[in-house]
Structure formats: structure tokens, C-alpha cells
Design an enzyme around this catalytic site. Structure first.
Site, mmCIF file in Angstrom:
data_model
loop_
_atom_site.group_PDB
_atom_site.id
_atom_site.type_symbol
_atom_site.label_atom_id
_atom_site.label_comp_id
_atom_site.label_asym_id
_atom_site.label_seq_id
_atom_site.Cartn_x
_atom_site.Cartn_y
_atom_site.Cartn_z
ATOM 1 N N GLY A 1 -5.894 25.430 18.399
ATOM 2 C CA GLY A 1 -6.701 26.632 18.195
ATOM 3 C C GLY A 1 -7.723 26.431 17.086
ATOM 4 O O GLY A 1 -8.894 26.784 17.233
ATOM 5 N N ASP B 1 -4.721 32.704 18.634
ATOM 6 C CA ASP B 1 -5.870 31.785 18.635
ATOM 7 C C ASP B 1 -7.189 32.529 18.848
ATOM 8 O O ASP B 1 -8.235 32.113 18.348
ATOM 9 C CB ASP B 1 -5.730 30.719 19.724
ATOM 10 N N CYS C 1 -1.123 50.636 10.091
ATOM 11 C CA CYS C 1 -0.490 51.171 11.296
ATOM 12 C C CYS C 1 0.900 51.748 10.990
ATOM 13 O O CYS C 1 0.977 52.860 10.484
ATOM 14 C CB CYS C 1 -0.459 50.115 12.392
ATOM 15 N N HIS D 1 -5.832 48.750 12.855
ATOM 16 C CA HIS D 1 -5.555 47.445 12.241
ATOM 17 C C HIS D 1 -6.849 46.817 11.715
ATOM 18 O O HIS D 1 -7.499 46.057 12.441
ATOM 19 C CB HIS D 1 -4.924 46.505 13.268
ATOM 20 N N GLU E 1 -7.173 44.428 9.852
ATOM 21 C CA GLU E 1 -7.055 42.972 9.737
ATOM 22 C C GLU E 1 -7.677 42.227 10.921
ATOM 23 O O GLU E 1 -8.066 41.069 10.789
ATOM 24 C CB GLU E 1 -5.583 42.567 9.566
#
Ligand code: GLN
Length: 557
Positions: A20, A73, A390, A521, A523
Site C-alpha cells: 500500500g 490502503d 464518533c 470521523h 481523521e
């Protein structure tokens, strides 16, 4: 016009060799040479998407803007390329089989016998081409998950082989392999890689590039040996030693002339270089030139498989913290805390004091809930910066309802369906799906807008009135309790345009240095070259605490 090029990346010897990161790095390098690249991840397994898999088994589930639940990935590709990817950029074995079977049921094959070959490879190739078209890219990099020799990847290698036959000059194969240095021998061994090449050959494909992963750089002799035994030139073997940070990988590849070699084999004409690699280098300089550190505790539950700590389950959260820390000139020091350790009377909650900030990331189910609630309570009362993602936001609301509003039985209905104060509850549309036992794709998934209230921490961080963020959850703040909770001081600073869904909860700056949770989220959209505004705001608050802490220590002396 330049013809479209395809680069297949496969893995040999063992899993986890970094295909990845290798694919992401190659994509970045080719983009820095002026080509538009579409990365694609193929997961050969039979799950239709990555949504129903446990993080300890599979690593993080990375959600795209579209809501597709994919492999981590995809997160690396987005982070390296700095842009969101489309659902066409991801496929699983299950999705391909399902598409074909659904088409067959709808008489889409007009009475023909539908067979694994050619119909599976044809569908794979169709998807690869459509991803390239949608992105209007020049090059498509297709990473085939798993390791050479596994049954499940055969159809995908067959797709690659067929594409090569129809476009011999436009398809390139990269083998990411591993060269062990057994402790007793102290010598790097090339044989497993030679076997991997032979396995690859047995599928009718030959590597054009071998990325040789190892703990140390490859010497000239090993390069020669691999090249000779695989029918390649030395320049086609790229040394890829272990690195301190994955962000160094593109620079190592560039130093070993990977981009030039790929361009030569694919007969790609040089284009105007973009500033991308320069910007990347300046980010890397930030990662090494830090002054001081910021210490973050992440309280979660998906940490252990056997004896190994799997930071993979929270990969994007960790990266989000790192970027914000580096951009603030600090070294991120992240510590894992298992939520269950904070349960029970004897739990050492006071050890949270040493952290500059605490994160409770996403999660599901009952285990560790009590511990997380205690951590949140401690952070709120002791004014330690807290960032809830979350589940971490939902539990922040539960904690507030329990301890500030005094509703001792307040809970999310994920844990207790009979509570009198279901402050977090499942959305009505989702209730029906769950009743039918339909869990796959039954969450609120993907990007949704949120309006930010003026004068709030969130609004100051984003410097915007409306934002779009990615979701993955079934439960929401129960609108029936919003007014009472707000009256008690917690502010819902981000809400959906129809005002029904609470997207961000926070305490005002006057009450707490940083106590904020997001239903979404953040992130998933944190990028190395563009840190996420909420992570930035959180880290800044952590640094203010750090400074105060140090001043207090000095005074004491
Ligand atoms: N379990 C919670 C829900 O489903 C939170 C999910 C999450 O943290 N991603 O709503």
C-alpha cells in the site's frame, strides 16, 4: 496523445510488506512528474466491502466520501495524493462476484454460460478502466491485495495478464517482495524472492520492477543476483529498507531512480515537474526538526491480537494526531490505553494526568464502555484536552447526561435498550434494517454537511460556516434531549442542515480548554500536507496545557 498506462502492484513472500505504501509512493512520484494517477485497491476476499470486518482482523475500515467502506490502503492513497477517491477506486472479490451473479440473474449475459474465466477478469478490467476514466488519469496503479500464490488472487492476476496481452507496451508489473536477514546467518537471502518471481511467472506474468523490502538496504551483489535470476536489469531492482517513517519511502524510491525506470519501461514522455515532491520534502523536514513533544493518550479497545499491538485499527487517528503535532513543531508521543484498565475501584485513573490530551476514538459495542466514561469524566473535571471521535462523542454526551444532568441511567441504546434516558439512540430509518438482521451498509455512511454555530470552538477551528465530513455510525444524539443538555452547558456547535442531527458537541472555552467530540470521523480527511483543523485545534490546546504544566513544575522547584 499518450496512451493510458497501467501499473499492477503485487506482493511476494509474505503479507504486510508494504504494498500500500509502495503504491501510494509511486503514485505520488508519478504525480510529481506531471501525470495524473488513479490508484486502485483490489481486495480478493469475498466480503462485498470492508464494512463488516472486525478491525483487529482487518485493520481500520476507511470510509470514502461516497460512504463506501474500504481498506486502510485507500487511506494511504488519499493521504499521499492529498485528494478524495471515488468508489471505482476500490473493489473486492465479493463485489466482483456479486456484480456478475446479479447481472446473470437479470439475463445480462443473454443466455451464455457465465464462467470464472473470462467473465471475472472482464469485469475487473471494466472496473479498472472506468476508474481511470472517472479520474481522467494518465496512469492507473492497481494494487492486488494478498500474497502471490493464494487461490483468491488468481482471477485478478488473470485480469492483469489479459490487459497486458491487449496492451503490451502499456502495462507494467511491480513485485513488492521481502528479503529476510535471518539472525543466525546474518546474511540477506534472495531465494524467497526468486520463488515469488517464479510463482508470478506461473500465472503468465513477469515483473518489470522488484521492490526489495528488507530491514537494511540491498547491496550491489543482491541486486545483481535478483536481476540475473529474474531476467531483469539491475536498475529494475529497487532497494526498500525499513524506514523511520512511511513518508520517507517516496524519497528513497526517487533516490533509487524508481520513477525514471518506470517511465522508461512504459515509454512515458517527460512532463513538467510539479512542486509536489518539494512540498513533501518540507513536510518531512518538519517531522525531523521537532522541538519538544506532545503526549496523547488514545483510549480504545481494538488493540490486541495475541501478543501484538495493532495500531492499525486506528491508523487514520494516529496519522491525524501526527500531522497536527508536526505542523505545530512537536514530536507526537502516542500511548495506547486499553479502556478496560480504567474500570473498577482500583483503576489508576490518575495516570491520565501525564497526558497533554486524550482521545476516545470510534468503536462499537459494550466492552470498555465504563472505562471510557470514567476517562471522559476525568478529562472534563481535570481540564485535560479531550477529543472524542464518533463513539467518543456519543459517550461524551452520555457522561455529561449522567454526571452533570444527574441522569444516572443515561446511556446509548447500543448498550442499554431499556434506559429511561436514551440520550444516544438509533436513527428511525436504521431501526427497520437492524430488525431484519441487515447489518451490512446499515449505517450513516460517507460525507454529510454540518453547519457550525458562530462563537464556538469548532467554528474558530474550521474558520468556516459549513463543512463536510465523513460518517460511519448507526446511533445519533437523541433530539428529544438536546434542549435539556444544552441548557446544562454542553453546546452542539455543529448540526445537520435540517437541524435534526447533532454533529459536534463541545464545552465553551470559558469552561474547558478543549472538550469536543464529533459524530463524524475527521481523521479520514487529515492529510500530511494539510492537517485537519480540529486536530490542529486539539493539539494547540494540548500544548497550552503542556506549557502550563511545565510552569507549575518550575514554580514548585
Ligand atoms: N457505535 C457507534 C454507532 O454505531 C459509534 C460508531 C463509531 O464510532 N464509528 O453509532
Amino acid at each position: 496523445m499518450q496512451k493510458h498506462k497501467y501499473i499492477f502492484v503485487v506482493g511476494g513472500v509474505m503479507s504486510g510488506v508494504g504494498k500500500g505504501i509502495a503504491s501510494s509512493s509511486l503514485a505520488l512520484l508519478l504525480e510529481s512528474r506531471g501525470f495524473k494517477v488513479s490508484p486502485i485497491k483490489i481486495d480478493p476476499y469475498l466480503n462485498v466491502d470492508a464494512g463488516t470486518m472486525n478491525p483487529t482482523e482487518h485493520g481500520e475500515v476507511f470510509v470514502l466520501d461516497s460512504g463506501l467502506e474500504t481498506d486502510q490502503d485507500m487511506g494511504s492513497y488519499e493521504r499521499f495524493l492529498g485528494r478524495p477517491l471515488n468508489p471505482e477506486n476500490y473493489m473486492t472479490g465479493g463485489l466482483i462476484y456479486k456484480t456478475i451473479i446479479d447481472r446473470e440473474r437479470a439475463l445480462g449475459y443473454q443466455g451464455k454460460c457465465v464462467e470464472p474465466v473470462p467473465h471475472i477478469p472482464e469485469e475487473v478490467i471494466r472496473r479498472i478502466r472506468s476508474a481511470g476514466k472517472r479520474d481522467r488519469s494518465d496512469i492507473t496503479i492497481i494494487e492486488i491485495g494478498g500474497t502471490l500464490g493464494e487461490y483468491q488472487s488468481v482471477m485478478f492476476l488473470e485480469a492483469a495478464r489479459l490487459l497486458k496481452i491487449s496492451n503490451p507496451k502499456d502495462v507494467l508489473f511491480v513485485l513488492v517482495s521481502y528479503l529476510p536477514v535471518p539472525g543466525k546467518l546474518g546474511e540477506m537471502k534472495t531465494k524467497p524472492t526468486q520463488y515469488a518471481v517464479r510463482t508470478m511467472n506461473s500465472y503468465g506474468v513477469q515483473p518489470d520492477i522488484i521492490i526489495a523490502r528488507a530491514s537494511v538496504p540491498l547491496d550491489k551483489r543482491r541486486k545483481e543476483k535478483i536481476a540475473a535470476s529474474s531476467g531483469m536489469k539491475e536498475e529494475q531492482v529497487i532497494s526498500a529498507p525499513d524506514v523511520e517513517s512511511v513518508y520517507d519511502v517516496p524519497l528513497n524510491f526517487e533516490a533509487d531512480h524508481l520513477t525514471d525506470t518506470v517511465m522508461k519501461i512504459l515509454q512515458l514522455k517527460t512532463r513538467k515537474r510539479t512542486p509536489l515532491l518539494g512540498t513533501w520534502k518540507s513536510f518531512i523536514r518538519k517531522t525531523v526538526r521537532t522541538r519538544g513533544s506532545v503526549r496523547i493518550g488514545i483510549v480504545g479497545k481494538y488493540f490486541s491480537t495475541g501478543d501484538f499491538v495493532l495500531a492499525d485499527s486506528y491508523l487514520s487517528v494516529i496519522e491525524g494526531v501526527k500531522y497536527a503535532a508536526y505542523h505545530a513543531g512537536k514530536k507526537p508521543v502516542i500511548e495506547w490505553l486499553a479502556a478496560e484498565e480504567f474500570e473498577g475501584k482500583k483503576a489508576d485513573i490518575v495516570r491520565l494526568r501525564k497526558f497533554d490530551g486524550i482521545i476516545v476514538p470510534g468503536g462499537f459495542g459494550k466492552r470498555g464502555i465504563e472505562g471510557k466514561l470514567r476517562v471522559i469524566e476525568y478529562a472534563r473535571k481535570h481540564k485535560i484536552p479531550y477529543f472524542g471521535l464518533c463513539y467518543g462523542m456519543q459517550l461524551m454526551v452520555v457522561e455529561y447526561a449522567k454526571n452533570v444532568l444527574g441522569w444516572k441511567d443515561a446511556q446509548t441504546t447500543e448498550i442499554d435498550r431499556t434506559t429511561k434516558h436514551p440520550v444516544i439512540d438509533v436513527m428511525i430509518e436504521q431501526k427497520k434494517k437492524l430488525a431484519e438482521g441487515n447489518y451490512g451498509g446499515s449505517m450513516r455512511l460517507g460525507s454529510y454537511p454540518a453547519y457550525l454555530k458562530s462563537g464556538t470552538v469548532a467554528r474558530a477551528a474550521y474558520k468556516a460556516e459549513m463543512v463536510h465530513e465523513r460518517h460511519r455510525h448507526r446511533y445519533e444524539v437523541n433530539p428529544a434531549y438536546v434542549a435539556e443538555i444544552e441548557k446544562a452547558g454542553l453546546v452542539f456547535s455543529g448540526i445537520s442542515p435540517d437541524k435534526k442531527l447533532m454533529e459536534i458537541a463541545e464545552l465553551p472555552r470559558t469552561k474547558h480548554p478543549f472538550f469536543l467530540g464529533t459524530q463524524f470521523h475527521p481523521e479520514f480527511t487529515a492529510r500530511p500536507l494539510e492537517s485537519h483543523p480540529l486536530f490542529d485545534a486539539f493539539i494547540k490546546a494540548c500544548l497550552r496545557r503542556d506549557r502550563r504544566g511545565r510552569q507549575a513544575a518550575v514554580k514548585k522547584r
